[in-house]
Each structure stands twice: as C-alpha cells, then as structure tokens.
Design an enzyme around this catalytic site. Structure first.
Site, PDB file in Angstrom:
ATOM      1  N   HIS A   1      -6.887   0.102   6.805  1.00  0.00           N
ATOM      2  CA  HIS A   1      -6.429  -1.267   7.090  1.00  0.00           C
ATOM      3  C   HIS A   1      -6.332  -1.533   8.590  1.00  0.00           C
ATOM      4  O   HIS A   1      -6.644  -2.633   9.047  1.00  0.00           O
ATOM      5  CB  HIS A   1      -5.087  -1.539   6.404  1.00  0.00           C
ATOM      6  CG  HIS A   1      -5.207  -1.647   4.919  1.00  0.00           C
ATOM      7  ND1 HIS A   1      -6.007  -2.586   4.305  1.00  0.00           N
ATOM      8  CD2 HIS A   1      -4.641  -0.925   3.912  1.00  0.00           C
ATOM      9  CE1 HIS A   1      -5.918  -2.447   2.977  1.00  0.00           C
ATOM     10  NE2 HIS A   1      -5.107  -1.444   2.714  1.00  0.00           N
TER      11      HIS A   1
ATOM     12  N   SER B   1       0.826  -1.213   0.000  1.00  0.00           N
ATOM     13  CA  SER B   1       0.000   0.000   0.000  1.00  0.00           C
ATOM     14  C   SER B   1       0.855   1.256   0.000  1.00  0.00           C
ATOM     15  O   SER B   1       1.941   1.292   0.565  1.00  0.00           O
ATOM     16  CB  SER B   1      -0.863   0.035   1.272  1.00  0.00           C
ATOM     17  OG  SER B   1      -1.599  -1.147   1.422  1.00  0.00           O
TER      18      SER B   1
END
Lengths: 429, 429, 429, 429
Positions: free
Chosen positions: C363, C291
C-alpha cells in the site's frame, strides 16, 4: 359478402383465384383458433403468416371482408349476455358480457404472433387495412381490435429508448433514412452529419422488433435557440463541442409505423429525451422544437383570406412566392402583417376548440408552450410552400409541462410567450 | 362498500388509517387515468406503484374493494351501448359496446406499467388478489381484467427461451432454487449438479422481467428411459457424456408466477425444448417425462376404495406405508393390484370427461401419450405420500402430438402404450 | 538431461512411460514451431495443449527439463551476435542480437495460444512451474519467458474492470468464493451479503478469459472509517443505504492467478475503484483499507522480542493469546505497549530499506498513507494469530498518491498520520 | 542528434518549436517509464498520447530521432551482460542478457497502452514510422520493438472472428468501404449488395479495438467456380439462394492496418472461414479464390519479353490494350500464347526460389493450389492494366493444405491442376 365485395371493388367482382386464396387463408385462421391451434399454434401461425404474405391486392380485399363476416362476435350470444347482465349486473355476468363482446379476431391476432415475425406482419396488416377504411367503414371493427391489441403490446413500459448513432447497425440506420419525412435525409453522408457529437437521435424500439424504430427524434445541440433549420441540416457545417452548447433543438420527430397510427409515443419520447439530455449536459437551459406550421398556407387561402390586406393577398397569390418573400425588407409592413397572421393562426384558428394546426395541437397537448416565431425559418421549397418559410419554437420546460397540459386539456388554453401575445393584439380583428 | 369491507374481514372493520391509505392510493389511480396521466404518466405511475407497495394487508383489502366500486364499467353507459347495438348492430355500435364493456381498470393497469418495475408489481398484485377471490367473488372482474391484459402481454411470441446453466446470473439461479417445488433443490451444490453436462434447464423470460423466470423445465439426458427419479436427483451421481445418451427425461416443470395462473406456457416450453434438444443431440430417440400421480393416494381412499381387495386396503391404511411397500416382493399380487389400480386411476378416473389426475390432464392435453408406470419411481416421503411411490412416463413424439391432442380434445380419448391397456383389462370392474 | 532428471526427483529416475510422454509432447512443440506450425498452428496448438494436460507429475518434470534443454537460445548464435554487435553496434546488429537472445520458447508459448483455452493453460503451466523453481533454478529461463509474455498480454490497457454482484454468473461467483483468502467466504449466503447495496466487489478480467477474475477487491460502504472487520463480514448485518455513507473500506484484495505472480494489477485496481466510487457516490470522503499486519506476531518473537517489557513478553508467549488480550483493560499499559510496538513494526522494521510488513510495502508503494491502528480490528483466530488482533487503515487520497509514492520510491519515506508519529516517539528505542 | 536531424530533413534544420514539442513529449515518456509511471501510469500515458497526437510532421521526425537516441538499450550494460554470459552461460546470466538487450522502448510502448485508445495510437505510430524507414534505417530498432510487441498483442488466440453484415455498425462498415483496395466499394449501395444472402464478409477484430477491422475477406457463394469477377461485383445482380450454391469464391482479402505490416492473419482468416462456411453450408464443395496476377504486366515488359512472339509483343505494347484484347477471337493463337505465358509466370518466374507473383506467394505458402486461369477474369481498367484481364483461382482443400504447404515450404514446389501443367509444357522455353 359477395355483394359487398362487388361494391368494394367498384363493381368488378374479384377473380375466383383471389377468392380461393382468401378462403384458404381464412381456413388456416380458423384452424389456428381451434383446439388444434392450442397445441400446434406456432406451426399454424407460421402458415397463416405465409398465406397472408402471398395474398395479392384483390385477395387481400376478400380476406378483409371474410374477417368481418366470420370473426366478429356472435350477435345472439352477445344479446343474451347483455340481457343477462341487465337482469343481474353481477361481476360474473359482466365478465361474460365482456367475453361475448370481444371479437374472436383478438384471439386470432394474438395467436398470429406465435409465428416468426408475427408482430411485424400484424403492423403491416393494419397499415394496409387503414388505407381501405374510408370506403369500407364496416371494417372499423377489425381496426378497433388491432388498436386494442397494440395499445397493450406497445405499452410504453415495454419500449426501449436507444440512442441512434454511427455505432448503430446499418439495417436500422437505413430505415431511419427511409422513414424521415419532415426534413428528408439525403443519403449516408447527410445521416452521418446528423449523428455527430453536436447532434443526437433517439428512437423507441419494441423487444419483438429489435431493428425496427417505432418513432425517432432528431436533436441539435446549439448555442442559443435556433430559429432557422437550414444551418442545422447543413451536412458540411462544422461540428460544435456539445459541452459548449446551451440549447437542445428538436428539429424533427418521425412516427415510423403507419400501422401504429393512434398509438402514440411522441409525448413520452420528447420528455425522456429532455430528461436524459439534461442529465448528460447540465448546462443545457432550453429544450425547444423548431417546427413547421403545416396548415398555414392553406389557412391563408381559406379562412385567413379575409384578414389579409390586399397587398399581402396579392403577394400570397403571386407566382414566385420565394422571390416575393425574399424581396421584403426587414421592416416591410407586409412581413409584419404575415407574422401577425401566423400568430393569429397559431393562437386563434381552431378545429372545434383545439388549434387548427396539427403540430401545435401535438406540442401544446404535451404541455409545451409557444415561444418564438421565426421568419424564413425553413427556406426550403417545402417550407415556403407549407408556411411561407415560417417556423415556430415550442419550448418544453419539465417543471411547467404538467400545468400547461392541464390548462390546455381543460380549456384549450394555450401558453405563449409575451412576444406572441403582443403580436396578437395588433392583428386586425 | 363499508358493509362489504366488514363482511370481508369477518366483522372487524378496517382501521381508519388503512382506509385512508387505500383511498389515497385510489386517488393516485384516478389521477393516472385522468388527462394529467397522459402527460405525466411515468411520474404518476411511479407514485401509484409506491403507494401500492406501502399498503398493509388491511389497506390492500380496502383497495381491492375500491377498485371494484370505482373502476368498473359505467352500467348506464353499458346499458345504453347494448341497446344501441341491438337496435342497429353496426360495426360502430359494436365498437362502442366493446368500449363501454371494458373496465377502466384495464387502462389503469396499462398505465401502471409506465412506472419502473410496473410489470412485476402487477404480477404480484394479481397473486395477492387471487388468494382473496374465494371469499370475495365480487372481485372476479378485477381478475378478469388482469388475465385479459396478461394474455396480451405474455404472448408466447414475446417470450424468450433461455438455457439456464452455471453461466446464468446468481440472481436468476437463486430464484430457480426458490421456485422449484416438485423436487426441491437443496442449495447451490444440488443446483450445480442439475446444470451439469448431462442435465439441461430451460426457462421462458419476458423482456420486461429479464431476471425473472416465468416457467422452467429440468431435463436429464440418460441412457434408456428413466423410471426412477432419485438417481436423477443424486447430487453425487457421476456426470454422463451427453453425446452417449438416447433419452431426454423431463423430470420437473415449474410455473414460477402465481400471478400468471391460467396464462399457460408449459405446452410451448416442452415442445420447443424437444425441438432444440433434438437438434443439438440427433441421437436422442425418446423425449419423456417422469411424472408423479399427485391425486392417486387420495383417490384410493375415496372412489378407489371399493376396487381394492381387503389386503390391499389394509396395506394402504397401515401406518408405515414405506415399510409395507418395501416388504412386497417382486411378484407380490398386492404390487400387481396396485399397479392395475394406478392404471385404472390414470385411464378411467374422471373429473367430468377429463382425467382426474391434474398432471395427466396437462400432458395428455398437450398431445403426450402414457408410456410406462414405474414402481418406486419416487421413493421420497412426498412420493410415497402422494402416489405410493409410483411415477409415470409420458412420451412426447412431435409427429404424433397433434393427432393425440385432437383425439383428446374431441373425445377425451387417451393414447396409451399397450402395457397400459393390457394392465387395464385385468382390473376388477 | 538424465542426470538432472535424477537429481530433480531425489534420485528416483522417472518412469520410462513418463519420459516417453514428455518427449512426445516436446515433439509436438517442435512441430508447432516448425514451418508446418505456420499453416496448421491452430490444430497443432490444440494437440500440444491436450498432450500437456495429460502429463502426470513425473512427466511434467521431464517436460520442464526438455524445455530447458531444447528450447533455449542457441548459444553459438548468441555469442556471434554479441560479437558482431560489439564490433559494429548498429541498429541492425542490435536487432539481430535481440533475436538471438530470445528463447524459442517465447514463440512456442505464443503459438500455444492458438489452441482453444491456450491462455488459461499457459497460466496453469506457470503456476506449476513456479512451485519447482526453488529446487530447479535452471528453469528460471522458462519463467522469465512466461513473465515477459504475460507482461505484454495482461497489459492493464487490455483488462476490463467489472463489477461483481448478484447478477454475475454463478461460474464467476463460485471462483470468487474459492479464491478469497484474506477473509474466507463461507458459502453463497456469505457471498450474497458481500454483494448487497452497501458492499461492492470489482474484478479485472482479460478478454481471453471472460469468466476468470484476475484480481478482485471487496469494499464496504460505511459511516465513519471502520476499524473492525468482523462487523463488515457479518452476513446477518442490516444493509445500509449507500447514499448515507461517507467512507469506502477496502477490506480484502485477492490476486487470483498464481500464474501471474509478479505481474501486478492491485495498484491499478484500487485507484480505478476509488475513482469510480467517487463518481457514483460524491459524498464519500475517505477511501481506506482495513488491513492485517501479517508479519507482526513473527516479528515480535524474533527482532521485536528485545523491545518488549517482560510482562508483555509473558503475555505474548502465553498459551491462550485471545483470553490474555481480552483480559487487558482499556487503559492497560500492556495494550499501550503493544500498540507502540506495532507502530514501530510498521514504521521502523525493515527488509533492506523497505518495510518488513508485506501489506505495508504494497500500500505504501501505491502511494497510500498510514492512518490508524485498530485494537482488536480482527478478532478471528487467524487475526489473533497473525497480528494479535491488530489491523491498520491505509488511506488513499488520489491527490496525494503520486507525491506519497515518490517519497516512498526515492527514500522509502513513509507518510503516516500524526497519531502514528506520536506513538512512535514513545517506543523504547 | 542534431546532425542526424539535419540529414533526415534534407538539410533543413527542424524549427525550434518542433524540437521543443518533441523534447516535451520525450520528457513525458521518461516520466512514464520512471517510478512515477508505476503509480500514475494511466494519467501519464494519457498525457504522452495527447502530446504525440499534437506533433506535426517535423516534430514527429525529431521525436523518432530522440526515441532512437534515448530509449535504446544501454550499450555498456549490454556488453557487460554479454561478457558475463559468455564466461558463465547460466540461465540467470541469460535472463540478464535478455533484459539488457531489450530496448526501454518496449516498456515505454507497453505503458503507453495504459492510456485510453493507446493500442490504436501505437498502430498509427508504427504506420507513420514505416514510411520513414527507407531514409532512416537507424530507426529499424524502433520498428523491431513494435513488431515484437504486436506479435504478442495481436496473437491469433486473442482475435475475434466476426461476420460483417447489414446488422454491423455503420462505423465499422464505413471503415470496410474505406479499406477495401482490391475491388473498391462504390458507396453504401455497393457495400449492401456485398452483404446480401449470397455473399459473406468476415473480419478479425482485437478486443481493444472493437470497431476496427484488422483484416477482412469477401466471399461470394456461387454455382460453379466463378472465373470472372465483374458479375460478382455487380450491385444489381439478383441475389441467389445460398443453399443452392456449391462454391465459395474468396474474391477479396484486405489487410486494414498498415501498422500491423508483417504481423500476418490472412492464413488464419481464410482457413477459419473455410471451416465455418463448410459447417453452415454442407453442400459447398469448392473453396477458391479469384485472384489477380498483380505483377504479370510488369513481368511481360521485362523478363517475359524474350518469351513473347513479335505479334504478342506488338499487342502488349499497343496503346489501347483493352481493345486489342477484346479483338482476339476465342481461338486466337495470341490468346493461347498469353495464357501460356501467364502460366509460365505463375509457375516459373521466381524471386529467389519463391514465385515472383506476391499473390501466388501468399496463397501457395498457405497451402492452396493453382486451379484455373481465367481469360478476362477482371475486365476493369485496373485488371487490364495489371494482368491483361487474367485472374487465377487458387483452391483451398482443408485436407491437402498442410501437405501442399510443406511441399512449398521445403522445396518451393507448387501444386497446380493438370490444366496448368499441360499449358506449361507448350511455352517456348
């Protein structure tokens, strides 16, 4: 032709109307095979199918005869091709001989398939043809053409295995009810029980006949190898948790299409189902049939008679077989004698070199082995009648199937459990 | 065999490794055909397919040769069966002769289909075989076996017509892009335009090859009968309302499977699409192709040369054909002469009794008629090269198709519009 | 209203034609909500949808305003119901208060769904509404009604997880190409590589929008936890055998429907994909994202500035960031400093109590943990721009997810690997 | 709570075990609604569903009560939000009031849907709740929450119309057999007849409940408008050619889901079926129901009594109603009187302003008109009991439906054929 027609019908000449109808159908067949058929095949095929469907029994007989007379290979052309090939056996001459030997019927049947529902009609056509072959051996050629075609069309590679369950269409389920012959299905409630969580049913389908099962198999998932079929068929029996079972019992297998006689899928079906169930339920350890001995009673009354003791012969000949059998105690010597004779029947009674019993022939040729003989395995009237209530478990072990099959195929050697072999030693020779 | 191998490879003997691989594959084929194959068909077939896939070009050659040597019919048995039949041409003897004449390869190929993806592998197998037939005529027999099988398997009755549109899987669409040969598809944007509301694409599929088109046809729905293909192919062209159109132009038809050469579906496809479109759009009045004259340029340079005037011959021989053609005025006599010669080419140039032009042969045999010749119908380089930019509309009228076909099939009579016939009269004989 | 309209459009009064159109659409909405709507709902809904589709930007503005004015709850009724409930807080009075508080818009939107494609139109409607909320806070009520409805309609229990692969329809794949924003898809060849055997793509669909992905995730199956995204995106990279991999890298997750903002599925999607992949590939041991740190660069230039050493600040301010970063040696202290600052940014930079970084918020709230920071993890221009090429692996361990989530939800505690914590200790405070 | 529990159970306090179970389920509900629920929603929802399924009758009662006590809106917060909105009725304050007024149960139910089979469980939950509402009016709020949710979820735009025929799964067909209440289905053979070519059955399904019909309608295609239902129900009746029919008779419509009471689809279903049948069979000219008058007999014995002549009253009071009715001659004045009274009942007997008869209310509100009254239209025992054998045809004309509906909705005006109006004039006032 006329002569043959007369003969075939036992001397009664067919009515002129029937002959006219048969001729008209044949004319359509000729059109379908002609040049016109190439460009208007679908339309002409529909007409042929419709004309065929409208034939009554008499007209159908005439139609069969005309198919023999007018759509067989041209003999002169075939003789010439054979001569040519003998003089020069080149690939080209071989191909020409093959073409000359092929009946025009083959192409006719292929073109019939262009019409809607053609595949199903051809299956029906063969079914009706088969019933006449005994008195009309000259029609063998038609049958050979159909078998050749069906071997191509119904290649296992094209068949689709489908699970049959309560989500299946009523149309297909109704057919399952009607087709099942081994242990008849007593209506929808009975069928429903056979599709519960601890039962399985699988069928092969052909893409061109999507609602029509070709063959199906019924399986019970049980704890321990079942030796009696009535508990498996009991519509009221409680449903077991399939994850707690260790044995898959194949208690019925049915070929649905008489028109596919001789085009066999049973072997493939059993093996694929064994594989699929093994994947779904890794705890399953035994895959076994629960099968009748369909020819046992008849054998007892013929070749088997000389091996029976007088008391057993008396029992077998007595009126109420069920009562007589029920009266035998657990340790009755007559019971033991019967079990030994059944063992003999399965292992020693032969037709040519193969087992006399047709079910044994099927499973042994598939590579199964004889595992256990079950007293009162099928206590239904039919079970008593056929085989004095006895049933057999044939076991399928995927890792032994090929070896078993080869032993059987080469020397007709039968792989059986020790229990069988022990039993056999004691049969009076 | 060895001798033949040597010949086939132009004198270079195949490497021993290749021969070993071919032999190993053949051994698997023999196992598949044996008794064992009956019980372990699926497994053995998978092994055969895997072994085949691993053959390199050289090993494949050896494999073809071994298939000829070891899987052809037994000649002695065939001779005997032929004799028997000649002495007593009974149905039973005929069936025996047919069986003796059939190559074991047929059964081998049928069994190969038991393996996963078998049908596709067999198509690929024939594709590769075909490319060797010219220098290996002895392999004709293998090909004949495959054609026989494919005629059964790919029977039109088993094929499924599917519309191809933007909802079709990318897997299938990618194949459409790759297969299209007549008017190449320039990537996904081009394809997308060909699947818009005023375009149609249909393909035949076989149930065993669900993502693999066998043949497909591309259609443009237009106002008036299109005579030029470039506007139809323009990816930027505005999308028309299909309900406002009156004409369906079949501008491309592609056989995808080289392995199915000689097993023809085009005729069925066009007719079913004409029927389906007619139902969906009742206002459609004309169903026509827009087709090239693929052999015209070549014919002009050979037989057609003597019919050309010197100026036309000069033009045809000149370097920049496109420029020369573009320079012709609307009323140029050379243009008229070219159109007349194309008319002659379509109607009078023959191969045996049939039209020399392969596209004409196809559509006329299907029952279409010649409708219109279009100047600069295909202005692409390929179009100019092939046929000096000319294109033809063949018209399909469902009610005339059968009659047209029969006229063509019997006497090779060509049905053409008056314009064609008028034009023809003026060609210098 | 007029006043508001004027304000909304910056002083330019809307054209009378636009107002007429908006009014006509509102009239249809009223009909749809009336008695007539009950019996002719489908027809009226179609008309409302068509009218809405024909509104230009100006008319749409007027339409929004009319929706506020004419379809908000009746205040007097609401006041009365509130009073009644206060006096006697019975269940019946509560229900009456709930009914009085609900905007008539809710029922209007529900009825719009009776028209064909209604669900999609409502999504589009909210998308357009959202873009106006900042200057039109009075429209919040419309948005709240839509969110309430969509929370019901797009309940996870109704969504269908589908694998996206090369068998998916081109229609859906084209949308995947268009929607992917994180690592843009460069046409069909790029997409194809992302759907090969060592890649996975899954999307949620709603039954009423069968070709329209709501959210999708792209996964790479790799050996070892990837720290660099370019190799994963390389369309030419060889395809790995997925059975040989041990790590699933979620390298992109895309919310497709702006109209569903605030109705979140990402959490469900990741977890279901982790479960499904774990079942399909039991050898997978790590499920991690790769990410970006989208806010890092911006943070460096604002709050982070004071934590930078002068040389690092100079580097960050320099023109060619890529070149400057590339020039850093493996052991460069500036590189170490940057990594420490990124660690600080992820663990300590906050918006209220939550992490400043939006991807970290997502997340970590899902129960993932911070695992590894990767130098030059995204070397694309965008990657350099956003976060100086850095990327993070967040790890999803199904058995820790719930605990992590609760730690985060209660105290915003972030679970991070030791490497992170070690790094943190050395950042200058 | 305890007090209420006691009251609800008629004084018998619930067993502690039941209360414990209910409490444990509530605890799971609280977890599902908490932060944890966001990340582990699917797992927690499964646990809630399982816990709910295990509740016995007593525990369920306790569970209902706890849902009232612990998942209703927070009154103080609601009061505050109401005050705030009254002081400043801004959009933001309205949204806050709406949020405060919504029961936490709504979100709870939405999250329950994350578990497998959640939608079905919630339907079952409401079915059981409904049966307790009379003695537990305080549970109205739970019901209101469910209705609100189901109105969103079971929006007509999400429902799928499916034809039910012999290809439908046995699972669904079995449910059709069980649900049909108007004219009970006597097993599979009866059902099969109702699905033949001259019958139609259609149902609405929700995507989350794929085998579960929500509502279904049975149609007979006939020549002329049927006035008697027994011939339509005769399982032995010959199958008519649907292409030769001109009338579609809706002879049964069944709401399957008690849990969806008040969420109505019948209106949509009838209209869509009228449209679909009209397209499939353009020759159909009449779409009519064949409906009972379920409240007629009861009305005759109450309000209707004063309008009866003494002989009719005697007949109605007599023991064997069937025999008495059968004895009436075609021209009997009693028969005429009965028909007139039925007309009065349909047109003049009211509940508030609406027709007293519930079936009349349904069809008239849908826009149908009263067409014909049929003597001995339903000669079954139930038919005699309910309405002395009378049946009505309501006619659906798509082009009149909206106007009829509005006349009915505004003034409760009933559109009836002339025959009805003539008859009415002669009833004694």
């Amino acid at each position: 032709v006329l002569e043959r027609l007369l003969r075939g019908l036992g001397g009664n000449p067919p009515a002129p109307a029937s002959i006219r109808k048969a001729r008209a159908t044949i004319a359509l067949c000729q059109a379908l095979l002609s040049e016109r058929g190439e460009v208007s095949g679908a339309r002409l095929a529909s007409e042929v199918l419709a004309a065929y469907r409208s034939l009554d029994a008499e007209a159908l007989e005439a139609f069969f005869d005309l198919l023999v007379d007018e759509f067989s290979p041209d003999r002169q052309r075939l003789f010439r091709a054979a001569d040519q090939f003998r003089q020069d056996p080149s690939p080209t001459h071989l191909v020409q001989l093959q073409l000359a030997a092929e009946s025009p019927r083959q192409e006719l049947f292929r073109r019939c398939n262009l019409g809607p529902g053609g595949t199903g009609v051809l299956l029906d056509f063969r079914r009706r043809l088969l019933s006449t072959l005994k008195i009309h051996p000259e029609r063998t050629g038609i049958d050979a053409d159909l078998v050749h075609l069906f071997r191509s069309w119904f290649n296992r590679g094209f068949l689709v295995l489908q699970r049959i369950d309560w989500r299946t269409s009523a149309l297909t389920l109704e057919r399952i009810i009607n087709y099942e012959a081994v242990h008849q299905i007593q209506g929808w409630a009975d069928l429903r029980r056979r599709l519960e969580a601890d039962r399985r049913c699988y069928a092969f389908f052909h893409p061109a006949l999507p609602d029509e099962p070709l063959i199906f198999i019924e399986v019970a998932l049980t704890k321990g190898m079942s030796g009696r079929v009535q508990p498996l068929l009991d519509a009221k029996a409680p449903v077991a948790d399939p994850l707690q079972t260790d044995c898959a019992i194949f208690y019925s297998i049915t070929n649905c299409q008489e028109g596919l006689r001789g085009v066999s899928f049973g072997n493939f079906l059993i093996k694929q189902v064994v594989e699929d169930l093994g994947r779904e339920f890794p705890k399953l350890r035994t895959f076994a049939t629960l099968s009748p001995l369909p020819g046992f009673q008849q054998w007892l009354h013929s070749e088997g008679r000389e091996r029976m003791s007088p008391p057993l012969a008396a029992l077998v000949d007595a009126g109420d077989l069920r009562a007589s059998l029920a009266a035998l105690s657990e340790s009755s010597p007559l019971k033991t004698e019967l079990l030994r004779l059944a063992t003999w029947y399965l292992l020693k009674a032969k037709r040519a070199a193969a087992p006399l019993d047709p079910v044994a022939r099927f499973h042994l040729a598939n590579g199964a082995s004889l595992e256990r003989l079950n007293w009162m395995g099928d206590a239904s009237d039919a079970g008593i009648q056929r085989s004095l209530g006895l049933m057999v478990n044939y076991v399928y072990r995927l890792d032994a199937v090929e070896e078993n099959h080869e032993a059987y195929a080469k020397d007709h050697r039968i792989i059986a459990s020790r229990a069988f072999e022990r039993m056999l030693r004691r049969v009076r020779p």
